[in-house]
Design a protein around this motif. Sequence first.
Motif, mmCIF file in Angstrom:
data_model
loop_
_atom_site.group_PDB
_atom_site.id
_atom_site.type_symbol
_atom_site.label_atom_id
_atom_site.label_comp_id
_atom_site.label_asym_id
_atom_site.label_seq_id
_atom_site.Cartn_x
_atom_site.Cartn_y
_atom_site.Cartn_z
ATOM 1 N N MET A 1 -15.024 9.954 -15.034
ATOM 2 C CA MET A 1 -14.401 9.498 -13.785
ATOM 3 C C MET A 1 -12.957 9.969 -13.710
ATOM 4 O O MET A 1 -12.151 9.591 -14.550
ATOM 5 N N THR A 2 -12.674 10.776 -12.736
ATOM 6 C CA THR A 2 -11.287 11.225 -12.577
ATOM 7 C C THR A 2 -10.481 10.087 -11.957
ATOM 8 O O THR A 2 -10.968 9.398 -11.071
ATOM 9 N N PRO A 3 -9.230 9.932 -12.409
ATOM 10 C CA PRO A 3 -8.378 8.914 -11.784
ATOM 11 C C PRO A 3 -8.230 9.168 -10.284
ATOM 12 O O PRO A 3 -8.282 10.317 -9.838
ATOM 13 N N GLN A 4 -8.081 8.097 -9.534
ATOM 14 C CA GLN A 4 -7.981 8.212 -8.076
ATOM 15 C C GLN A 4 -6.699 7.549 -7.581
ATOM 16 O O GLN A 4 -6.133 6.699 -8.269
ATOM 17 N N THR A 5 -6.310 7.905 -6.371
ATOM 18 C CA THR A 5 -5.096 7.347 -5.777
ATOM 19 C C THR A 5 -5.420 6.650 -4.469
ATOM 20 O O THR A 5 -6.167 7.168 -3.645
ATOM 21 N N VAL A 6 -4.848 5.466 -4.288
ATOM 22 C CA VAL A 6 -4.944 4.752 -3.005
ATOM 23 C C VAL A 6 -3.512 4.636 -2.490
ATOM 24 O O VAL A 6 -2.616 4.216 -3.218
ATOM 25 N N ARG A 7 -3.318 5.020 -1.227
ATOM 26 C CA ARG A 7 -1.967 4.986 -0.664
ATOM 27 C C ARG A 7 -1.759 3.681 0.097
ATOM 28 O O ARG A 7 -2.616 3.288 0.905
ATOM 29 N N VAL A 8 -0.647 3.010 -0.146
ATOM 30 C CA VAL A 8 -0.280 1.843 0.660
ATOM 31 C C VAL A 8 0.741 2.337 1.677
ATOM 32 O O VAL A 8 1.877 2.661 1.321
ATOM 33 N N GLU A 9 0.310 2.449 2.922
ATOM 34 C CA GLU A 9 1.199 2.973 3.967
ATOM 35 C C GLU A 9 2.064 1.844 4.507
ATOM 36 O O GLU A 9 1.552 0.828 4.955
ATOM 37 N N LEU A 10 3.378 2.061 4.481
ATOM 38 C CA LEU A 10 4.289 1.040 5.017
ATOM 39 C C LEU A 10 5.266 1.694 5.983
ATOM 40 O O LEU A 10 5.585 2.887 5.839
ATOM 41 N N ALA A 11 5.743 0.914 6.940
ATOM 42 C CA ALA A 11 6.731 1.438 7.889
ATOM 43 C C ALA A 11 8.011 1.776 7.131
ATOM 44 O O ALA A 11 8.410 1.044 6.222
ATOM 45 N N ALA A 12 8.635 2.886 7.493
ATOM 46 C CA ALA A 12 9.900 3.267 6.850
ATOM 47 C C ALA A 12 10.984 2.266 7.240
ATOM 48 O O ALA A 12 10.923 1.654 8.306
ATOM 49 N N ALA A 13 11.942 2.071 6.340
ATOM 50 C CA ALA A 13 13.066 1.172 6.659
ATOM 51 C C ALA A 13 14.346 1.820 6.170
ATOM 52 O O ALA A 13 14.386 2.370 5.068
#
Length: 376
Positions: A1-13
């Motif tokens: 199993m290759t490592p995976q990435t999940v992105r947490v999208e947040l508004a820029a501040a």
Amino acid sequence: MTPQTVRVELAAAGGCDRSYDIRVGQGILAEIGPQLAAHKVTRAVVIADAAVVAQHARIALESLHAAGLDTLVLEVASGEGSKAAGEAARLWGDLAEAAVDRKTHIVAVGGGVVGDLAGFVAATYVRGLAVWQVPTTLVAQVDSAIGGKTGINLPAGKNLVGCFWQPRGVFSDINSLATLPKREYLSGLAEVVKYGVIRDESFFAWLEEHRQAVAAADPAALHHIILTSSRHKAEVVSQDEHETSGLRAILNYGHTFAHAFESASGYGRFLHGEAVSLGMVAAARLACRLGRIDSELVDRQNRLLAELGLPTDVDSVARELATDELLAIMRRDKKAVSGQLRFVLPTRLGHVELVDGISAADVAAVLETTGLEATG
Ligand SMILES: NC(=O)c1ccc[n+]([C@@H]2O[C@H](COP(=O)([O-])OP(=O)(O)OC[C@H]3O[C@@H](n4cnc5c(N)ncnc54)[C@H](O)[C@@H]3O)[C@@H](O)[C@H]2O)c1
Ligand SMILES: [Zn+2]
């Protein structure tokens, strides 16, 4: 199993992109050093649960050293008792003594207790240090390390002091769960089942089909449940970061009952996930009583929870605890609005709604009934 990435999208501040990545896989701890070095970090303070210092925090530390960072380790005693003002003050003092400046990053290694405490200390010391979350329990990997809620408890109640402080990144190493006590692991599965019930019918069916591999913590199954749960938590947080639109509240499915069971039985009797399992049983019953779902769905949810080794016998718990006291606690719940009872309830598998104005009589009936579903 290759490592995976999940992105947490947040508004820029303030011109800064605050979005971050969750890395999920085996051996992810070794990525920490290179990742921080890539962010031009030269000094890191590792705040670690005493139970994981020798094994898991050490791997993170070696990775940081190998990447050329200067490090300091601050150990925190295991257990909910460390999520306290005194412990935060001790850590602030240790950071001051070590002359930690604003460029230093905090690396929190442990379960939800250390994640919440170290996140809070990072958020408040010199008005905010960057923090990286390294969750080592299932609860922390699928829930608490994602989304930026930090805090400590007061004698008056859990999580009463805290703030939102998003991490720069999350490293969920599946290998670190190998040392987790079985009961802690199973407890975390309640939050995993929760994502299926509130948002993802096909994930729920996958859990049913792979229940043996899931209960046995098979690495491939772990990879799938942590990745899927992280995606769900990340999506909800992206859409309602500060719990203002009501969307993030769906994550509290089962939790109003759970908090009442935990509080009325005296903290320590149930692990949080165990109380959440019982809370989901009670919430599904309530939804059924209100005609929102049929009893087959109640049974289906409860069967999966039981097959994963989680407690589902709400009747025996409710027999021991006074209904009046449980209702009083639910009215005081942080999430209650002006003392009105409010619950997250399913309308079908994979979908829930926030329902206000539920009568105390209906809630009491759910706790006092011998059960709408077959109890064994
Ligand atoms: N911030 C949030 O959004 C959020 C969400 C859910 C829960 N929480 C908080 O999280 C806390 C519960 O988290 P938890 O269930 O991770 O509890 P925890 O941090 O107390 O960890 C559970 C136990 O496992 C031990 N441990 C941790 N990692 C280990 C490992 N890899 N091997 C062996 N032992 C290990 C710990 O020492 C502890 O005894 C609560 O305080 C709760 O309020 C926060
Ligand atoms: Zn929870």
